[in-house]
Scaffold this active site. Structure first.
Site, PDB file in Angstrom:
ATOM      1  N   ASP A 136       0.861  -1.182   0.000  1.00  8.60           N
ATOM      2  CA  ASP A 136       0.000   0.000   0.000  1.00  8.60           C
ATOM      3  C   ASP A 136       0.894   1.227   0.000  1.00  8.60           C
ATOM      4  O   ASP A 136       1.550   1.520   1.010  1.00  8.60           O
ATOM      5  CB  ASP A 136      -0.917   0.001   1.228  1.00  8.60           C
ATOM      6  CG  ASP A 136      -1.584   1.347   1.445  1.00  8.60           C
ATOM      7  OD1 ASP A 136      -1.998   1.956   0.443  1.00  8.60           O
ATOM      8  OD2 ASP A 136      -1.678   1.792   2.602  1.00  8.60           O
TER       9      ASP A 136
ATOM     10  N   LYS B 230       3.416   0.842   3.116  1.00  8.05           N
ATOM     11  CA  LYS B 230       3.236  -0.319   3.983  1.00  8.05           C
ATOM     12  C   LYS B 230       3.274  -1.577   3.132  1.00  8.05           C
ATOM     13  O   LYS B 230       2.781  -1.579   2.005  1.00  8.05           O
ATOM     14  CB  LYS B 230       1.908  -0.231   4.738  1.00  8.05           C
ATOM     15  CG  LYS B 230       1.812   0.978   5.650  1.00  8.05           C
ATOM     16  CD  LYS B 230       0.444   1.083   6.295  1.00  8.05           C
ATOM     17  CE  LYS B 230       0.342   2.348   7.146  1.00  8.05           C
ATOM     18  NZ  LYS B 230      -0.994   2.514   7.739  1.00  8.05           N
TER      19      LYS B 230
ATOM     20  N   THR C 287      -4.809  28.571  23.631  1.00  5.67           N
ATOM     21  CA  THR C 287      -4.941  28.339  22.189  1.00  5.67           C
ATOM     22  C   THR C 287      -4.566  26.912  21.812  1.00  5.67           C
ATOM     23  O   THR C 287      -5.246  26.266  21.007  1.00  5.67           O
ATOM     24  CB  THR C 287      -4.075  29.344  21.411  1.00  5.67           C
ATOM     25  OG1 THR C 287      -4.488  30.673  21.739  1.00  5.67           O
ATOM     26  CG2 THR C 287      -4.236  29.146  19.908  1.00  5.67           C
TER      27      THR C 287
ATOM     28  N   GLY D 276       0.952   4.892   0.216  1.00  2.00           N
ATOM     29  CA  GLY D 276       0.049   5.955   0.623  1.00  2.00           C
ATOM     30  C   GLY D 276       0.661   7.335   0.551  1.00  2.00           C
ATOM     31  O   GLY D 276       1.797   7.521   0.102  1.00  2.00           O
ATOM     32  N   ASN D 277      -0.084   8.331   0.996  1.00  2.00           N
ATOM     33  CA  ASN D 277       0.376   9.711   0.968  1.00  2.00           C
ATOM     34  C   ASN D 277       1.515   9.975   1.948  1.00  2.00           C
ATOM     35  O   ASN D 277       2.411  10.759   1.665  1.00  2.00           O
ATOM     36  CB  ASN D 277      -0.789  10.659   1.284  1.00  2.00           C
ATOM     37  CG  ASN D 277      -1.796  10.730   0.162  1.00  2.00           C
ATOM     38  OD1 ASN D 277      -1.498  11.231  -0.911  1.00  2.00           O
ATOM     39  ND2 ASN D 277      -2.991  10.221   0.401  1.00  2.00           N
TER      40      ASN D 277
ATOM     41  N   GLY E  61      -9.616   6.170  -5.147  1.00  2.00           N
ATOM     42  CA  GLY E  61      -8.412   5.630  -4.542  1.00  2.00           C
ATOM     43  C   GLY E  61      -8.482   4.117  -4.442  1.00  2.00           C
ATOM     44  O   GLY E  61      -9.485   3.565  -3.961  1.00  2.00           O
TER      45      GLY E  61
ATOM     46  N   TYR F 260     -19.014   3.181  -8.213  1.00  2.00           N
ATOM     47  CA  TYR F 260     -18.528   4.551  -8.060  1.00  2.00           C
ATOM     48  C   TYR F 260     -18.575   5.242  -9.415  1.00  2.00           C
ATOM     49  O   TYR F 260     -18.094   4.709 -10.415  1.00  2.00           O
ATOM     50  CB  TYR F 260     -17.100   4.515  -7.519  1.00  2.00           C
ATOM     51  CG  TYR F 260     -16.631   5.777  -6.837  1.00  2.00           C
ATOM     52  CD1 TYR F 260     -17.110   6.128  -5.581  1.00  2.00           C
ATOM     53  CD2 TYR F 260     -15.670   6.592  -7.431  1.00  2.00           C
ATOM     54  CE1 TYR F 260     -16.646   7.264  -4.940  1.00  2.00           C
ATOM     55  CE2 TYR F 260     -15.201   7.722  -6.793  1.00  2.00           C
ATOM     56  CZ  TYR F 260     -15.689   8.063  -5.547  1.00  2.00           C
ATOM     57  OH  TYR F 260     -15.234   9.187  -4.911  1.00  2.00           O
TER      58      TYR F 260
ATOM     59  N   ASP G 127      -7.021   2.230  -2.481  1.00  7.01           N
ATOM     60  CA  ASP G 127      -7.097   1.791  -1.094  1.00  7.01           C
ATOM     61  C   ASP G 127      -8.549   1.652  -0.648  1.00  7.01           C
ATOM     62  O   ASP G 127      -8.894   0.736   0.102  1.00  7.01           O
ATOM     63  CB  ASP G 127      -6.342   2.763  -0.173  1.00  7.01           C
ATOM     64  CG  ASP G 127      -6.794   4.214  -0.315  1.00  7.01           C
ATOM     65  OD1 ASP G 127      -7.380   4.570  -1.364  1.00  7.01           O
ATOM     66  OD2 ASP G 127      -6.551   5.000   0.615  1.00  7.01           O
ATOM     67  N   ARG G 128      -9.415   2.517  -1.148  1.00 10.27           N
ATOM     68  CA  ARG G 128     -10.825   2.458  -0.778  1.00 10.27           C
ATOM     69  C   ARG G 128     -11.482   1.199  -1.342  1.00 10.27           C
ATOM     70  O   ARG G 128     -12.335   0.583  -0.685  1.00 10.27           O
ATOM     71  CB  ARG G 128     -11.558   3.715  -1.267  1.00 10.27           C
ATOM     72  CG  ARG G 128     -11.019   5.019  -0.677  1.00 10.27           C
ATOM     73  CD  ARG G 128     -11.790   6.220  -1.180  1.00 10.27           C
ATOM     74  NE  ARG G 128     -13.164   6.205  -0.679  1.00 10.27           N
ATOM     75  CZ  ARG G 128     -14.113   7.025  -1.127  1.00 10.27           C
ATOM     76  NH1 ARG G 128     -13.865   7.881  -2.104  1.00 10.27           N
ATOM     77  NH2 ARG G 128     -15.327   6.961  -0.610  1.00 10.27           N
TER      78      ARG G 128
END
Length: 247
Positions: free
Chosen positions: A8, A15, A174, A10-11, A96, A89, A98-99
């Site tokens: 995978d 992995k 804050t 990813g951004n 993506g 979809y 991954d989805r």
């Protein structure tokens, strides 16, 4: 028995997991700069006979070629890959991968349920697959670190705030106010989304996954099952569907 390599990309990180059929025997997380070294080591140690790559970024072409050269069959997951579920979809070219893998894993684990998989990573993705095995879509919103960074980036005076630190619903300065808004706000969003889907669909099941899932598992009001390996399980299922018999 089949030794499979699932990746995978990813951004935020890469992995990889080695499966012995359906059992994960090793999993690692690493940076893009370490990818060639780590993947070469995994291949040498486990000698996988099949591999699949899911990438949501522009990964180095050389890595993909190395995988193609060393492992056959190799599957690059994209909008043309055959799936054990139906992809409804509307813009599959922008979906993506991954989805898709998450939806696949959720349906095959609970085929009699309408499943919502919530992945907490760079973004939060809500991925809904009906019990008729159809992936419908869901929603995308900013992840935890993105929320904190956005408050700093799009204002002149709000400071950089770490996720780690004192967490209070009623912030007293804050930093604690920003942390409260990001974390409790995100938890409230997730609970609200689960409730909305649950109201619309009977036989409903929700699963939490992704890198930030352990952080939020105890902060949600909803009863939700957490599975940190759901994405890898989905990739392995798609790989087995496309390459059932090693060549």
């Amino acid at each position: 028995m089949s030794i499979n390599l699932c990746i995978d990309w990813g951004n935020s990180s890469v992995k990889a997991a080695i499966f012995n059929d359906e059992q994960i025997v090793e999993s690692v997380t690493f940076s893009e700069n370490e990818a060639e070294k780590v993947l070469s080591s995994l291949i040498a140690a486990h000698k996988p006979v099949k591999a699949i790559l899911s990438s949501v970024v522009f990964h180095p072409v050389g890595i993909e070629q190395m995988l193609r050269d060393q492992i056959k069959p190799f599957v690059k997951l994209d909008s043309n890959t055959s799936l054990p579920i139906i992809n409804a979809y509307a813009s599959s070219g922008t979906l993506g991968t991954d989805r898709v893998a998450l939806a696949t894993a959720a349906h095959l684990a609970n085929p009699a349920k309408n499943n919502l998989v919530i992945s907490l990573g760079t973004c939060i993705t809500y991925n809904f697959v009906q019990k008729n095995r159809t992936f419908r879509g869901g929603a995308i919103s900013p992840g935890l670190h993105m929320r904190l960074k956005a408050m700093t980036q799009f204002t002149d005076k709000l400071p950089e705030v770490s996720v780690e630190g004192e967490l209070l619903l009623l912030g007293y300065d804050t930093e604690t106010c920003m942390r409260s808004g990001a974390i409790f706000g995100m938890a409230a969003e997730i609970d609200g989304m689960i409730k909305e889907f649950e109201n619309l669909y009977p036989d409903f099941n929700a699963v939490l996954t992704g890198g930030d899932a352990p952080f939020f598992a105890g902060k949600l009001k909803s009863k939700i099952f957490a599975d940190p390996d759901m994405l890898m399980k989905g990739l392995n299922l798609i790989l087995k569907y496309n390459a059932p018999i090693p060549r």
